[in-house]
Design a protein around this motif. Structure first.
Motif, PDB file in Angstrom:
ATOM      1  N   TYR A  57       0.828  -1.208   0.000  1.00 52.03           N
ATOM      2  CA  TYR A  57       0.000   0.000   0.000  1.00 52.03           C
ATOM      3  C   TYR A  57       0.864   1.261   0.000  1.00 52.03           C
ATOM      4  O   TYR A  57       0.502   2.264  -0.624  1.00 52.03           O
ATOM      5  N   ARG A  58       1.999   1.212   0.711  1.00 49.54           N
ATOM      6  CA  ARG A  58       2.889   2.382   0.736  1.00 49.54           C
ATOM      7  C   ARG A  58       3.368   2.746  -0.660  1.00 49.54           C
ATOM      8  O   ARG A  58       3.321   3.904  -1.078  1.00 49.54           O
ATOM      9  N   TYR A  59       3.841   1.743  -1.384  1.00 47.12           N
ATOM     10  CA  TYR A  59       4.416   2.032  -2.702  1.00 47.12           C
ATOM     11  C   TYR A  59       3.348   2.405  -3.724  1.00 47.12           C
ATOM     12  O   TYR A  59       3.588   3.252  -4.595  1.00 47.12           O
ATOM     13  N   VAL A  60       2.172   1.805  -3.632  1.00 45.73           N
ATOM     14  CA  VAL A  60       1.099   2.189  -4.550  1.00 45.73           C
ATOM     15  C   VAL A  60       0.660   3.624  -4.270  1.00 45.73           C
ATOM     16  O   VAL A  60       0.510   4.435  -5.186  1.00 45.73           O
ATOM     17  N   SER A  61       0.439   3.952  -2.986  1.00 44.84           N
ATOM     18  CA  SER A  61      -0.019   5.309  -2.653  1.00 44.84           C
ATOM     19  C   SER A  61       1.029   6.352  -2.996  1.00 44.84           C
ATOM     20  O   SER A  61       0.698   7.475  -3.385  1.00 44.84           O
ATOM     21  N   GLN A  62       2.304   5.988  -2.885  1.00 42.85           N
ATOM     22  CA  GLN A  62       3.379   6.930  -3.158  1.00 42.85           C
ATOM     23  C   GLN A  62       3.555   7.189  -4.653  1.00 42.85           C
ATOM     24  O   GLN A  62       3.756   8.329  -5.075  1.00 42.85           O
ATOM     25  N   HIS A  63       3.442   6.136  -5.455  1.00 47.40           N
ATOM     26  CA  HIS A  63       3.730   6.260  -6.890  1.00 47.40           C
ATOM     27  C   HIS A  63       2.487   6.272  -7.778  1.00 47.40           C
ATOM     28  O   HIS A  63       2.541   6.767  -8.900  1.00 47.40           O
TER      29      HIS A  63
END
Length: 401
Positions: A62-68
Motif C-alpha cells: 500500500y505504501r508504494y502504490v499510494s506513493q507512486h
C-alpha cells in the motif's frame, strides 16, 4: 536444507549468487528468522528481479502504490493470481501495471526500493540473531520487470544500515508504530500546533515507514525527530499487525484455513472483555463452528475485512469505537452488507434496540450470554440459512445428474 546465516555470510552469499556454481542462478533465496518470518529473493539469470516477505507485506504494498500511483484504488483491482505465483502476487500486480500504464520508470524505482528495504530488514534481523537460508532453483517469475544490480543493492543496504546505527537507532525497527503515552507532558513541551499534529498522527496505527511516506519525509530524519520523545517515555514504539491484503487475493483462502474447513461458518466477536470472548468461544467451538475473538475495537475493522466472518457479535460499549459506529462502518462495506450483526449489551432499554437497527444491526441480545441465547440467534440468522443453501445445492446437483 536450511543453513545458518550471519551478516558477513549474507553479503558473501548475495555477491556469489549471480554466478552460483559457475552458472547464473534462477530461483529463490529464502531467508528465515527464529520466529518463522521469511524473506524471499527471486533471481533470474543471476540477478535479483524481486523480493517479498517480512512482517508487513500488505503495508509495504500500500505504501508504494499510494506513493507512486495515488490515483489507483487497489481494493477495486481484479487480478487473477495463479496458485503457484501467490508468493509474489505483488510482483505480478506491478508487472501488469507497467504494461497497462507505461510507467516503467516508476515500476523500476519501486522494485529497487523494495529490494533495498528488505535487505535493510535483514541487516537489522541479523544484528539481533543469526538467520537461516535455503535455495530453491527454478522457482521464479517468468517475465522480469527489471533486473537489479546486486552490488548496488548491497551498497545501498550497507549505507542505510550504517546511517541508521550512527544515528543511534540500531535497536529501533522502522516497522514499529509510535504511540503517544504521555499527552499531558507533551503538551507542556511543544507549541499547540505541534501538539495537534503530533496527536493526529502518533496514534499507534501507522509504522515509522508508513508515517514517513504520508509526511513525504525520509524515514531516518523522521525517526530521529521522535527519538527525544521516545527516550522521555512520551512516545512508545509498538508492534502492529499487517494490513489486509488487496481484494484480488481475499477470495483465495485468505485465512490459510484448510480447504476442507472453509465451509464451516466462522463466527466473530468484537468485545474488549476477554471473559465475554472466551465464553462465546467455548459455546461456538463446542457446536462445531469456527471462532475469532477481537478484543481491540480499533483493530476490529481491518481484522474483520481480512477474516470475513459469516456472523459477527459486537459489544455495544467499547473504548475508541462503540457498537453502533462499528455496525455503520461494516454496512458500508459490500462484503458485510448482508452479514448478521448482533449487538451485545447489558442494557434492557427499548431505545437501544431501536437505535441498533437504525445503525444496521440485525438483532440485539442482553448479557449475560448463555448457550441458549447464542445458539438460538445463530440458528435463526445463520445456520438455518446455510442448511437451506445446502439443500438447494443438493437439489441442483441431483437435477443435473
Amino acid at each position: 536444507m536450511m543453513e545458518i546465516l550471519k551478516i558477513s555470510s549474507l553479503i558473501n552469499l548475495l555477491q556469489e549468487m549471480p554466478n552460483y556454481r559457475n552458472y547464473p542462478y534462477n530461483g529463490e533465496l529464502i531467508i528465515q528468522n527464529r520466529q518463522g518470518i521469511q524473506w524471499t529473493f527471486y533471481y533470474r539469470f543471476g540477478q535479483i528481479i524481486w523480493a517479498t516477505g517480512g512482517t508487513h507485506p500488505g503495508r509495504r504494498f500500500y505504501r508504494y502504490v499510494s506513493q507512486h500511483f495515488p490515483q489507483i484504488e487497489v481494493n477495486k483491482i481484479q487480478l487473477q493470481i495463479p496458485d503457484l505465483a501467490r508468493d509474489y502476487w505483488d510482483y505480478i500486480f506491478f508487472g501488469k501495471l507497467s504494461q497497462q500504464q507505461s510507467k516503467s520508470k516508476q515500476i523500476e524505482t519501486i522494485v529497487e526500493n523494495v529490494v533495498a528495504e528488505i535487505l535493510f530488514d535483514l541487516a537489522q534481523q541479523i544484528y539481533i540473531a543469526p538467520l537461516t537460508y535455503e535455495l530453491k532453483p527454478e522457482v521464479t517469475p517468468k517475465i522480469p520487470i527489471i533486473s537489479t544490480s546486486t552490488q548496488i543493492s548491497l551498497q545501498q543496504m550497507q549505507d542505510s544500515w550504517n546511517n541508521w546505527t550512527t544515528a543511534g537507532l540500531t535497536s529501533i525497527s522502522p516497522n514499529l508504530a509510535p504511540v503517544l503515552c504521555k499527552p499531558a507532558q507533551l503538551q507542556q513541551e511543544v507549541s499547540p500546533a505541534i501538539y495537534k499534529n503530533f496527536v493526529s498522527i502518533i496514534n499507534g496505527k501507522y509504522t515509522l515507514l508508513d508515517l514517513a511516506v504520508r509526511l513525504k519525509q525520509n524515514v531516518l530524519p523522521f525517526t530521529q525527530s521522535l527519538l527525544p520523545y521516545i527516550r522521555k517515555g512520551i512516545t512508545e514504539l509498538i508492534e502492529v499487525p499487517d494490513l489486509p491484503l488487496p481484494a484480488m487475493l481475499r477470495n483465495n483462502n485468505p485465512t490459510n484455513i484448510p480447504v476442507n474447513q472453509q465451509r464451516i461458518p466462522l463466527i466473530a466477536c468484537v468485545d474488549d472483555s476477554p471473559q465475554i470472548c472466551k465464553a462465546l468461544e467455548r459455546i461456538i467451538t463446542s457446536h462445531g463452528l469456527r471462532f475469532i475473538g477481537i478484543q481491540d475495537p480499533i483493530q476490529a475493522l481491518p481484522l474483520l475485512i481480512q477474516s470475513q466472518p459469516d456472523f459477527i457479535f459486537i459489544d455495544l460499549l467499547m473504548p475508541g469505537i462503540n457498537g453502533y459506529e462499528l455496525c455503520k462502518k461494516l454496512r458500508k462495506i459490500s462484503t458485510f452488507s448482508k452479514t448478521p450483526l448482533v449487538i451485545l449489551t447489558s442494557s434492557n432499554g427499548s431505545f437501544d434496540k431501536v437505535r441498533s437497527t437504525v445503525y444496521g444491526a440485525t438483532y440485539f441480545i442482553n448479557k449475560p450470554i448463555t448457550t441458549d441465547k447464542v445458539m438460538g440467534i445463530l440458528d435463526k440468522y445463520l445456520l438455518a440459512k446455510k442448511i437451506g443453501e445446502n439443500i438447494n445445492n443438493l437439489q441442483l446437483c441431483s437435477s443435473n445428474m
